[in-house]
Design a protein around this motif. Structure first.
Motif, PDB file in Angstrom:
ATOM      1  N   ILE A 138      55.421  -6.924   3.170  1.00  8.94           N
ATOM      2  CA  ILE A 138      56.512  -7.584   3.465  1.00  8.94           C
ATOM      3  C   ILE A 138      56.369  -8.403   4.743  1.00  8.94           C
ATOM      4  O   ILE A 138      55.990  -7.920   5.853  1.00  8.94           O
ATOM      5  CB  ILE A 138      57.447  -6.341   3.753  1.00  8.94           C
ATOM      6  N   THR A 139      56.901  -9.640   4.630  1.00  4.66           N
ATOM      7  CA  THR A 139      56.605 -10.716   5.581  1.00  4.66           C
ATOM      8  C   THR A 139      57.709 -11.233   6.140  1.00  4.66           C
ATOM      9  O   THR A 139      58.980 -11.053   5.500  1.00  4.66           O
ATOM     10  CB  THR A 139      55.379 -11.568   5.254  1.00  4.66           C
ATOM     11  N   PHE A 140      57.738 -12.178   7.292  1.00  6.16           N
ATOM     12  CA  PHE A 140      58.948 -12.984   7.578  1.00  6.16           C
ATOM     13  C   PHE A 140      60.195 -11.978   7.821  1.00  6.16           C
ATOM     14  O   PHE A 140      61.322 -12.220   7.425  1.00  6.16           O
ATOM     15  CB  PHE A 140      59.282 -14.004   6.634  1.00  6.16           C
ATOM     16  N   ASN A 141      59.857 -10.801   8.199  1.00  7.76           N
ATOM     17  CA  ASN A 141      61.051  -9.711   8.649  1.00  7.76           C
ATOM     18  C   ASN A 141      61.752  -9.482   7.366  1.00  7.76           C
ATOM     19  O   ASN A 141      63.063  -9.232   7.466  1.00  7.76           O
ATOM     20  CB  ASN A 141      61.975 -10.412   9.727  1.00  7.76           C
ATOM     21  N   GLY A 142      61.215  -9.416   6.237  1.00  7.59           N
ATOM     22  CA  GLY A 142      61.832  -9.066   4.967  1.00  7.59           C
ATOM     23  C   GLY A 142      61.985 -10.167   4.235  1.00  7.59           C
ATOM     24  O   GLY A 142      62.463 -10.024   2.873  1.00  7.59           O
ATOM     25  N   ALA A 143      62.148 -11.548   4.476  1.00  5.17           N
ATOM     26  CA  ALA A 143      62.550 -12.778   3.634  1.00  5.17           C
ATOM     27  C   ALA A 143      61.436 -12.803   2.150  1.00  5.17           C
ATOM     28  O   ALA A 143      61.799 -13.497   1.446  1.00  5.17           O
ATOM     29  CB  ALA A 143      62.501 -13.881   4.615  1.00  5.17           C
ATOM     30  N   LEU A 144      60.119 -12.413   2.795  1.00  5.54           N
ATOM     31  CA  LEU A 144      59.211 -12.488   1.460  1.00  5.54           C
ATOM     32  C   LEU A 144      58.621 -11.069   1.108  1.00  5.54           C
ATOM     33  O   LEU A 144      57.982 -10.462   2.119  1.00  5.54           O
ATOM     34  CB  LEU A 144      58.133 -13.462   2.032  1.00  5.54           C
ATOM     35  N   VAL A 145      58.558 -10.762  -0.124  1.00  4.72           N
ATOM     36  CA  VAL A 145      57.831  -9.569  -0.386  1.00  4.72           C
ATOM     37  C   VAL A 145      57.059 -10.034  -1.305  1.00  4.72           C
ATOM     38  O   VAL A 145      57.267 -10.691  -2.561  1.00  4.72           O
ATOM     39  CB  VAL A 145      58.929  -8.450  -1.009  1.00  4.72           C
ATOM     40  N   GLN A 146      55.669  -9.641  -1.267  1.00  6.76           N
ATOM     41  CA  GLN A 146      54.522 -10.158  -2.046  1.00  6.76           C
ATOM     42  C   GLN A 146      53.654  -9.221  -2.763  1.00  6.76           C
ATOM     43  O   GLN A 146      53.221  -8.063  -1.913  1.00  6.76           O
ATOM     44  CB  GLN A 146      53.930 -11.114  -1.480  1.00  6.76           C
ATOM     45  N   HIS A 147      52.957  -9.383  -3.796  1.00  6.53           N
ATOM     46  CA  HIS A 147      52.029  -8.687  -4.318  1.00  6.53           C
ATOM     47  C   HIS A 147      50.522  -9.079  -3.618  1.00  6.53           C
ATOM     48  O   HIS A 147      50.197 -10.114  -4.034  1.00  6.53           O
ATOM     49  CB  HIS A 147      52.032  -8.505  -5.967  1.00  6.53           C
ATOM     50  N   THR A 148      49.813  -8.005  -2.967  1.00  8.33           N
ATOM     51  CA  THR A 148      48.850  -8.612  -2.244  1.00  8.33           C
ATOM     52  C   THR A 148      47.753  -8.863  -3.224  1.00  8.33           C
ATOM     53  O   THR A 148      46.677  -9.452  -2.745  1.00  8.33           O
ATOM     54  CB  THR A 148      48.297  -7.597  -1.177  1.00  8.33           C
ATOM     55  N   TYR A 149      47.667  -8.040  -4.625  1.00  4.96           N
ATOM     56  CA  TYR A 149      46.452  -8.486  -5.296  1.00  4.96           C
ATOM     57  C   TYR A 149      46.545  -9.883  -6.113  1.00  4.96           C
ATOM     58  O   TYR A 149      45.380 -10.596  -6.210  1.00  4.96           O
ATOM     59  CB  TYR A 149      46.349  -7.277  -6.209  1.00  4.96           C
ATOM     60  N   SER A 150      47.770  -9.916  -6.559  1.00  2.00           N
ATOM     61  CA  SER A 150      48.017 -11.348  -7.488  1.00  2.00           C
ATOM     62  C   SER A 150      48.776 -12.358  -6.972  1.00  2.00           C
ATOM     63  O   SER A 150      48.760 -13.522  -7.204  1.00  2.00           O
ATOM     64  CB  SER A 150      48.759 -11.018  -8.730  1.00  2.00           C
TER      65      SER A 150
END
Length: 274
Positions: free
Chosen positions: A66-78
């Motif tokens: 989770i980055t940008f204080n929650g603005a972006l949630v991302q799968h770290t593998y793909s």
């Protein structure tokens, strides 16, 4: 049994030398081996966490960030984007006008760059670019694409001056956006639905993890929403008073392996919780 731990970076995971100690790395790996999902949850841009994800071995098929204080949630593998909630060019124009009214410098992000509309580039903008190893570009607002997606805008100034600016922001603006202080010299402005707490909740629900099975560890005002959401909110000894008040328990400071101490107590020692 706790199933998910969300961990802030600055002032929490990192010590004051901006390092992750071996004790903290070992505790995180031990928790991961027990099947606990470890999620880095930070105000930093995604490019500012790559090295940390590598150090903590959090790039497997079941890892998320989770980055940008929650603005972006991302799968770290793909690198698949699970959730992205951005401000628009219209928001940027409005917030730029507010910054002019308040006489406070600002900068803003897209997913890969940091931009400043200020010809005299503020030292805290330079610091932000350096700390996250992100390209810094000067852009007048009329040069910004109408289609830009902006995870966050930041007002920046000396701490005493920024505190005065925060008081001067009309309540009507606080209804339109999320304002959260992430450092004494940083005021972050996000879409009103964005917070670390909402992002952690979204991930927990994605994996059918109950609220009471979630631990969140942090120190700053931008961590408050996830500390309040968690079944067990953990405040660092160096945390802001408002965070300590909201937390379930307090661990040692970021210079005393506080994250490792919390994980050992709550996960590795298999402490029963109700």
């Amino acid at each position: 049994m706790y199933k998910l731990i969300a961990i802030d970076i600055d002032g929490t995971l990192l010590n004051d030398q901006k390092q992750i100690t071996q004790e903290v790395k070992d505790a995180i790996q031990a928790a991961k081996k027990k099947g606990v999902k470890i999620v880095i949850c930070t105000g930093r841009p995604i490019v500012g966490v790559h090295d940390i994800l590598e150090q903590l071995q959090l790039r497997d098929k079941n890892d998320y960030v989770i980055t940008f204080n929650g603005a972006l949630v991302q799968h770290t593998y793909s690198n698949e984007v699970i959730s992205k909630i951005a401000l628009t060019s219209n928001d940027l124009q409005d917030l730029y006008e507010l910054s002019m009214e308040l006489d406070v410098p600002m900068h803003f992000f897209d997913s890969e760059n940091l931009y400043t509309p200020n010809k005299d580039i503020n030292k805290y903008t330079v610091y932000e670019a350096s700390a996250n190893d992100i390209p810094l570009k000067y852009r007048m607002l009329n040069e910004v694409s109408d289609y830009i997606q902006i995870p966050k805008v930041m007002f920046i100034d000396e701490p005493e001056r920024l505190d005065k600016v925060i008081i001067e922001i009309p309540d009507s603006w606080k209804e339109k956006y999320t304002f959260v202080k992430s450092a004494p010299f940083f005021l972050e402005i996000l879409h009103p639905s964005v917070s670390k707490g909402n992002a952690v909740k979204q991930l927990a629900e994605k994996f059918s993890i109950k609220r009471e099975e979630v631990i969140c560890i942090g120190d700053g005002e931008n961590d408050l929403s996830m500390i309040e959401y968690a079944g067990c909110g953990v405040a660092m000894a160096n945390a802001e008073p408002i965070v300590k008040e909201a937390a379930t328990l307090q661990t040692l400071s970021n210079n005393e392996n506080g994250v490792a101490v919390a994980i050992e107590k709550l996960i590795l020692n298999e402490q029963v919780h109700g």
